[in-house]
Design a protein around this motif. Structure first.
Motif, PDB file in Angstrom:
ATOM      1  N   LEU A  72      67.684  35.829  22.485  1.00  0.00           N
ATOM      2  CA  LEU A  72      67.302  36.714  23.563  1.00  0.00           C
ATOM      3  C   LEU A  72      68.297  37.864  23.573  1.00  0.00           C
ATOM      4  CD1 LEU A  72      65.761  37.313  26.243  1.00  0.00           C
ATOM      5  CD2 LEU A  72      67.445  35.890  27.392  1.00  0.00           C
ATOM      6  N   ARG A 107      62.703  39.300  23.861  1.00  0.00           N
ATOM      7  CA  ARG A 107      62.716  37.922  23.377  1.00  0.00           C
ATOM      8  C   ARG A 107      62.270  37.924  21.927  1.00  0.00           C
ATOM      9  NH1 ARG A 107      60.426  37.529  28.520  1.00  0.00           N
ATOM     10  NH2 ARG A 107      61.841  36.527  29.989  1.00  0.00           N
ATOM     11  N   ALA A 150      65.356  31.298  27.206  1.00  0.00           N
ATOM     12  CA  ALA A 150      64.994  32.721  27.295  1.00  0.00           C
ATOM     13  C   ALA A 150      63.926  32.982  28.362  1.00  0.00           C
ATOM     14  CB  ALA A 150      64.517  33.225  25.934  1.00  0.00           C
ATOM     15  N   GLN A 151      63.075  31.998  28.606  1.00  0.00           N
ATOM     16  CA  GLN A 151      61.988  32.200  29.569  1.00  0.00           C
ATOM     17  C   GLN A 151      62.484  32.327  31.010  1.00  0.00           C
ATOM     18  OE1 GLN A 151      59.027  32.865  28.490  1.00  0.00           O
ATOM     19  NE2 GLN A 151      59.728  32.449  26.397  1.00  0.00           N
TER      20      GLN A 151
END
Ligand code: GDP
Length: 440
Positions: free
Chosen positions: A256, A250, A312-313
């Motif tokens: 990402l 990340r 991205a998480q």
């Protein structure tokens, strides 16, 4: 929706783009990648042969070889020197996976074989040694069966230590005859296996034949020539895109990057990919191989793909990127054919285990023992067995553990080899390997 003009235009564009890429691929001289596993009874000579092979090819120099030999002797495992060499060398043509032959190491051999496309089976031609490895519970047979079950499509059988059998052609022919019968009975097709005589210690017939002892009756390929003649792993370029994420990076500001091996298809900038089981579509902003930006990458390549349009998480390793038009399926239940090794206790309905496949580990339960199969012929020996013991081949039903409450991405082994094979572990010990035969 798929019928909007914009999406039609996109489809048209990507169809043209695909044609362009296919053209580029057919004109390119990309090196094919070969996943090779070396198997055989402990002391059959695997390390000696592979060490020679790498050394003679200049992949490792003598100094390095000695360093490893010393280090591995220090920890009391001389055949490890080979594995260590392999860890450090950057051989491009071949990925060698060490497969120590000792019974205790069978599980290592399995994780090796589970990634391999082709195999070298080393047998020991010394008096009585071949017979020992070939006995009912000898590892030669077990390894050959395992290679077959896990989909090794080409096997070279190396008849080693012929120096200890007076370089005798009749000894060689005898072993070839016995092994051929066994391999055929185990389901290997005629063209999928071949034999060659060799001495690892004398370095004879590995890269060349230095003396006339073998030339007198053998004029086939050397081991190196044999390896070069293996068909490279089939690159499933024309199948829908599949990549299982093994790593992700990340960036501080947005962005990402995911990494993994492309199992099937082609990817290039601006492609849309589905992330499963998240069920989110992302856009490819950059494709890199070995850190260099490329126009496209294909099945068999290890790539870094930068993606945008997704939080991205939410993305994690083990997620699969696939073609949104023909996405990978998700499930929590499937049928599989498994091969047991030496489980700590007999396997009953309800056996829990950790399943390892691609880059995932999942808690599972074996919910049904459907049938016990004959090891060599694959015929049903017994329906609904109550229990599975050592070295059994069986069809079972597997479910993700209830407490996990999620779905995972899997494919049938028959369609996507790498995404359809797995191993099962309990308390850190691998007790079975399997292939997915039906998604429920
Ligand atoms: P591995 O356990 O299969 O990796 O076997 P190794 O490569 O460690 O070899 C086991 C033993 O057999 C060692 O002592 C080797 O020196 C010996 N050996 C290996 N290949 C040959 C060979 O072709 N001829 C003879 N005479 N001995 C060999």
């Amino acid at each position: 929706t798929t019928s909007s003009p914009a999406s039609k235009q996109h489809k048209q564009m990507s169809a043209n783009r695909r044609k362009e890429i296919e053209k580029m691929i057919s004109g390119s001289s990309k090196k094919e990648h070969l996943n090779l596993v070396v198997i055989g009874h402990v002391d059959a000579g695997k390390s000696t042969i592979m060490g020679h092979l790498l050394y003679l090819n200049g992949v490792v120099n003598q100094k390095t070889m000695h360093k490893y030999e010393k280090e591995s002797k220090n920890i009391g495992k001389s055949s490890f020197s080979f594995a260590w060499v392999l860890d450090e060398s950057e051989e491009e043509r071949i990925t060698l996976l060490d497969a120590p032959g000792h019974r205790d190491f069978v599980p290592n051999m399995i994780s090796g074989a589970a990634q391999a496309d082709v195999g070298i089976l080393v047998v020991d031609a010394a008096p009585d040694a071949f017979e020992k490895g070939f006995e009912a519970d000898g590892q030669t047979k077990e390894h050959a069966l395992l290679a077959r079950s896990l989909g090794i499509s080409q096997l070279a059988v190396v008849v080693n230590k012929l120096d200890m059998a007076e370089w005798s052609q009749s000894r060689y022919d005898d072993i070839v005859g016995k092994m051929s019968l066994f391999l055929k009975a185990s389901g290997f097709r005629d063209k999928s296996f071949s034999f060659l005589p060799l001495s690892g210690l004398a370095g004879e017939n590995i890269v060349q034949r230095k003396s006339d002892v073998l030339n007198a009756w053998y004029n086939g390929p050397t081991l190196m020539e044999k390896i070069d003649s293996f068909d490279p792993a089939v690159r499933d370029i024309n199948k829908p895109f599949r990549l299982c994420i093994s790593d992700l990076y990340r960036a501080q500001v947005g962005g990402l990057t995911v990494a993994g091996r492309i199992e099937a298809g082609v990817v290039s900038k601006d492609d849309k990919l589905l992330i499963s089981p998240l069920n989110e579509v992302c856009t490819v902003s950059r494709v890199r191989i070995h850190g260099e930006a490329v126009e496209y990458a294909t099945a068999g390549d290890y790539v870094d793909i930068s993606i945008s349009g997704v939080d991205a998480q939410l993305v994690s390793s083990g997620n699969v990127l696939s073609d949104p038009e023909k996405p990978i399926g998700t499930t929590n239940r499937f049928k599989a054919q498994i091969l047991t090794f030496v489980p700590q206790r007999p396997i009953l309905n309800g056996q829990m285990a950790e399943m390892h496949y691609s880059s995932l580990n999942e808690a599972i339960v074996i919910t049904k023992l459907i049938a016990l199969l004959d090891k060599t012929t694959g015929e049903v020996k017994k329906k609904n067995p109550r229990v599975l013991g050592d070295h059994a081949t069986a069809v079972v039903e597997i479910q993700l553990s209830k407490s996990v409450q999620k779905k995972i991405c899997v494919e049938l082994y028959s369609e996507y080899k790498q995404l359809g094979r797995f191993t099962l572990r309990e308390n850190g010990k691998t007790f079975a390997a399997g292939i997915i035969t039906e998604i429920l």
